[in-house]
Write an enzyme that holds these catalytic residues in place. Structure first.
Site, mmCIF file in Angstrom:
data_model
loop_
_atom_site.group_PDB
_atom_site.id
_atom_site.type_symbol
_atom_site.label_atom_id
_atom_site.label_comp_id
_atom_site.label_asym_id
_atom_site.label_seq_id
_atom_site.Cartn_x
_atom_site.Cartn_y
_atom_site.Cartn_z
ATOM 1 N N CYS A 46 0.864 -1.181 0.000
ATOM 2 C CA CYS A 46 0.000 0.000 0.000
ATOM 3 C C CYS A 46 0.902 1.233 0.000
ATOM 4 O O CYS A 46 1.443 1.629 1.037
ATOM 5 C CB CYS A 46 -0.925 0.013 1.209
ATOM 6 S SG CYS A 46 -1.959 1.495 1.252
ATOM 7 N N ARG A 57 -8.954 -3.721 -5.002
ATOM 8 C CA ARG A 57 -9.280 -5.017 -4.417
ATOM 9 C C ARG A 57 -9.574 -4.815 -2.927
ATOM 10 O O ARG A 57 -8.784 -4.180 -2.211
ATOM 11 C CB ARG A 57 -8.054 -5.934 -4.590
ATOM 12 C CG ARG A 57 -8.194 -7.287 -3.944
ATOM 13 C CD ARG A 57 -6.975 -8.148 -4.167
ATOM 14 N NE ARG A 57 -5.792 -7.681 -3.465
ATOM 15 C CZ ARG A 57 -4.673 -8.396 -3.288
ATOM 16 N NH1 ARG A 57 -4.595 -9.610 -3.799
ATOM 17 N NH2 ARG A 57 -3.632 -7.898 -2.650
ATOM 18 N N CYS A 66 -4.586 5.416 -5.322
ATOM 19 C CA CYS A 66 -3.972 4.122 -4.978
ATOM 20 C C CYS A 66 -2.513 4.192 -5.432
ATOM 21 O O CYS A 66 -2.245 4.280 -6.645
ATOM 22 C CB CYS A 66 -4.710 2.976 -5.669
ATOM 23 S SG CYS A 66 -3.950 1.368 -5.361
HETATM 24 N N1 LIG Z 1 -6.345 -2.697 -2.199
HETATM 25 C C1 LIG Z 1 -4.958 -3.040 -2.394
HETATM 26 C C2 LIG Z 1 -4.048 -2.579 -1.308
HETATM 27 C C3 LIG Z 1 -4.007 -1.105 -1.102
HETATM 28 C C4 LIG Z 1 -3.330 -0.282 -2.179
HETATM 29 C C5 LIG Z 1 -3.157 1.123 -1.736
HETATM 30 N N2 LIG Z 1 -4.284 1.939 -1.555
HETATM 31 C C6 LIG Z 1 -1.960 1.832 -2.314
HETATM 32 O O1 LIG Z 1 -1.870 3.044 -2.098
HETATM 33 O O2 LIG Z 1 -1.102 1.177 -2.880
HETATM 34 C C7 LIG Z 1 -4.786 -4.541 -2.533
HETATM 35 O O3 LIG Z 1 -5.573 -5.329 -1.929
HETATM 36 O O4 LIG Z 1 -3.879 -4.954 -3.240
#
Ligand SMILES: N[C@@H](CCC[C@H](N)C(=O)O)C(=O)O
Length: 288
Positions: free
Chosen positions: A67, A207, A215
Site C-alpha cells: 500500500c 481489491r 492508490c
Molecule cells: N487494495 C490493495 C491494497 C491497497 C493499495 C493502496 N491503496 C496503495 O496506495 O497502494 C490490494 O488489496 O492490493
C-alpha cells in the site's frame, strides 16, 4: 491520515502483541467517522535493521501485500514522533525503504515490478502481459479491452482509454473484474489515459476496498505499464481524483520510486479485537 485522499487508518501496535482482527476492520469501515480504505498496522520489528513490521488490511478485512499511500502515512506518523526521516519497513511482500524529504514529501521504494503471469498471478498462461485477452462489453465492440497486468507486490490490471477516465463506469465493472476467474487472488482494476509522454490520469477500483480517491501501488503499476508499452517515458506524473504522485521507474536497478504527500487528520484509541474506538481530544498525542 490520508495519502492523496486514500483514506488510511494508521494503528500503532508496537507496544503490544495484539493484531487488528478482520472483524474489527470491517466494523471500523462501516462507521462514517472511522471509514477507511486501508489500515496500516505498525508492529514491532521482526527483523534486525528494520524500523517496524507493517500489516496492511483492506476495508473488507482482507490483507494486502502493498500500500503505497499508506506507507507514506506511516513515514509521516513515525517521523513526527521520532524526528527520523529514513525507514526500512518489513511487509508480507518484503522490505520497503522510505524517506521523508525536507519539503515534507515522502518517497517510497516500491521495489521491482513483476510481469510473469505466475507472479501476478493469473489463472492461465500469458506469455506477454503488456496486453492480455480480457474485455468488458460486447465481443465485437468492447468498452474496455487488453489490459496491461503487473504485480507491484499486489496484483494490478490497467485498461488504457481515451476521452477521459471519468467517463467509464468503473463502479459497475470494477467489482466484476476484481473477482474475474483470471485473477485467482483478485486484482486492483484501473483505467488510465496517457496525457503526455510524462503524464497520465487514472482511477482505480481497489481489491478489497472499492473505488478510492488514490492508490499508490496502482499509480506505480500504471506508470510501469505505460513505459513498458512505449506509451511514455519512465518518469511520470500520475494524477488520480485525490491528487498527483510522481513515479520513477529507475533504469539502474529496476526499482519503482513513488513520491507524494501524506496528511495527518486526527487520532484516537482503538481496541484492535473489536474495533471499538474513541476519538482523542485535539490536544492529545498523534501517535503512541
Ligand atoms: N487494495 C490493495 C491494497 C491497497 C493499495 C493502496 N491503496 C496503495 O496506495 O497502494 C490490494 O488489496 O492490493
Amino acid at each position: 491520515m490520508n495519502g492523496c485522499g486514500n483514506e488510511i487508518l494508521v494503528v500503532d501496535l508496537r507496544e503490544t502483541t495484539a493484531r487488528v482482527a478482520a472483524e474489527a476492520a470491517v466494523a471500523l469501515a462501516a462507521q462514517a467517522e472511522t471509514h477507511f480504505d486501508q489500515i496500516m498496522a505498525i508492529h514491532a520489528p521482526k527483523t534486525v535493521g528494520t524500523s517496524a513490521y507493517i500489516r496492511i488490511l483492506n476495508c473488507d478485512g482482507s490483507e494486502a501485500e502493498a500500500c503505497g499511500n499508506g506507507t507514506r502515512c506511516v513515514v509521516q506518523a513515525l517521523s513526527s514522533e521520532t524526528g527520523e526521516t529514513r525507514f526500512t519497513f518489513e511487509t508480507r511482500a518484503g522490505l520497503l525503504l522510505a524517506e521523508e524529504h525536507t519539503d515534507g514529501s515522502i518517497s517510497v521504494d516500491m521495489g521491482k515490478p513483476r510481469f510473469s503471469w505466475q507472479e501476478i498471478p493469473l489463472a492461465e498462461e500469458f506469455r506477454d502481459t503488456r496486453a492480455i485477452e480480457l474485455q468488458v462489453g460486447p465481443i465485437d465492440a468492447p468498452v474496455l479491452h487488453s489490459p496491461s497486468v503487473v504485480s507491484m507486490g499486489n496484483p494490478h490490471a490497467i485498461f488504457w482509454v481515451k476521452g477521459g477516465v471519468e467517463t467509464f463506469a468503473l463502479d459497475k465493472f470494477g467489482p466484476i473484474l476484481e473477482h474475474h476467474p483470471l485473477f485467482p487472488e483478485r486484482a486492483n482494476i484501473s483505467i488510465a489515459e496517457v496525457t503526455s509522454p510524462s503524464a497520465l490520469t487514472m482511477r482505480t477500483w481497489e481489491r478489497g476496498a472499492g473505488l478510492t480517491r488514490a492508490c499508490g501501488s496502482a499509480a506505480c503499476a500504471a506508470a510501469v505499464s505505460a513505459a513498458r508499452t512505449r506509451r511514455t517515458g519512465r518518469s511520470l506524473a500520475v494524477t488520480q481524483p485525490g491528487g498527483t504522485l510522481q513515479i520513477l521507474w529507475r533504469e539502474s536497478d529496476d526499482h519503482v520510486i513513488m513520491t507524494g504527500p501524506a496528511e495527518w487528520e486526527w487520532s484516537g484509541r482503538l481496541d484492535p479485537e473489536t474495533g471499538r474506538f474513541r476519538r482523542d481530544a485535539a490536544e492529545e498525542l498523534k501517535i503512541g
